[in-house]
Design a protein around this motif. Sequence first.
Motif, short mmCIF file in Angstrom:
data_model
loop_
_atom_site.label_atom_id
_atom_site.label_comp_id
_atom_site.label_asym_id
_atom_site.label_seq_id
_atom_site.Cartn_x
_atom_site.Cartn_y
_atom_site.Cartn_z
N MET A 294 0.85 -1.18 0.00
CA MET A 294 0.00 0.00 0.00
C MET A 294 0.89 1.24 0.00
N ILE A 295 0.57 2.16 -0.88
CA ILE A 295 1.23 3.47 -0.91
C ILE A 295 0.35 4.43 -0.12
N GLU A 296 0.95 5.11 0.82
CA GLU A 296 0.21 6.08 1.62
C GLU A 296 0.83 7.45 1.40
N ALA A 297 -0.01 8.39 1.02
CA ALA A 297 0.41 9.78 0.83
C ALA A 297 -0.32 10.63 1.85
N GLU A 298 0.39 11.59 2.38
CA GLU A 298 -0.18 12.49 3.38
C GLU A 298 0.27 13.91 3.08
N ALA B 125 3.40 -0.52 -3.86
CA ALA B 125 2.12 -1.05 -4.32
C ALA B 125 2.14 -2.56 -4.50
N GLY B 126 3.31 -3.13 -4.66
CA GLY B 126 3.40 -4.57 -4.87
C GLY B 126 4.76 -4.95 -5.40
N PRO B 127 4.92 -6.22 -5.78
CA PRO B 127 6.21 -6.70 -6.28
C PRO B 127 6.68 -5.93 -7.52
N ALA C 198 -7.20 0.08 -3.81
CA ALA C 198 -6.60 -0.97 -2.98
C ALA C 198 -5.09 -0.80 -2.84
N LEU C 199 -4.51 0.08 -3.66
CA LEU C 199 -3.06 0.24 -3.67
C LEU C 199 -2.57 1.59 -3.17
N VAL C 200 -3.44 2.62 -3.22
CA VAL C 200 -3.01 3.98 -2.88
C VAL C 200 -4.05 4.62 -1.96
N ASP D 64 -5.37 13.97 3.55
CA ASP D 64 -5.19 15.41 3.45
C ASP D 64 -5.63 16.04 4.75
N GLU D 65 -4.66 16.32 5.62
CA GLU D 65 -4.97 16.91 6.92
C GLU D 65 -5.28 18.40 6.73
N GLY D 66 -6.52 18.74 6.96
CA GLY D 66 -6.96 20.11 6.78
C GLY D 66 -7.57 20.34 5.41
N GLY D 67 -7.69 19.28 4.63
CA GLY D 67 -8.25 19.40 3.27
C GLY D 67 -9.52 18.58 3.14
N GLU D 68 -9.64 17.88 2.01
CA GLU D 68 -10.88 17.20 1.67
C GLU D 68 -10.95 15.75 2.14
N GLY D 69 -10.13 15.32 3.09
CA GLY D 69 -10.26 13.97 3.61
C GLY D 69 -9.38 12.96 2.93
N THR D 70 -9.85 11.72 2.92
CA THR D 70 -9.06 10.58 2.48
C THR D 70 -9.62 9.99 1.20
N CYS D 71 -8.74 9.63 0.27
CA CYS D 71 -9.10 8.89 -0.93
C CYS D 71 -8.48 7.52 -0.85
N GLY D 72 -9.14 6.55 -1.43
CA GLY D 72 -8.65 5.17 -1.41
C GLY D 72 -9.32 4.41 -0.30
N SER D 73 -9.04 3.11 -0.23
CA SER D 73 -9.69 2.29 0.79
C SER D 73 -8.83 2.16 2.02
#
Length: 116
Positions: A1-5, A23-25, A101-103, A107-116
């Motif tokens: 999983m790629i997590e962006a903040e 994201a995977g192999p 499922a991969l990303v 967004d702290e202070g923005g529009e929330g979270t995208c992805g699962s």
Amino acid sequence: MIEAEVRRDRAGRITFFRVQGHAGPAESWKALVCAAASTLSQTAVLGLENVLGLRPRVEIRDGYLSCALPPDLGEAERWRANDVLETMLAGLRALAETHPALVRVRDEGGEGTCGS
């Protein structure tokens, strides 16, 4: 999983971002998603440095990139930097919507979270 903040200041401008994970192999199609996230985040750093002439605090290692804007930027520089970073964020959100499922994008202070 790629997590962006991303983190924002009181005016809503991005002041910090971090992209981490895989994201995977490397031999799978998921490596393309990883490459896309990496390209978006590294291009944002290049834009800040080479186009705007800023010197953000950047840390890069395998599967990790963080970038913090200098605290002493003037208002005009902050807004120009924000344009670069909002463009990166738009690309990361699009990637998260296409591959939830991969990303994941937070967004702290923005529009929330995208992805699962």
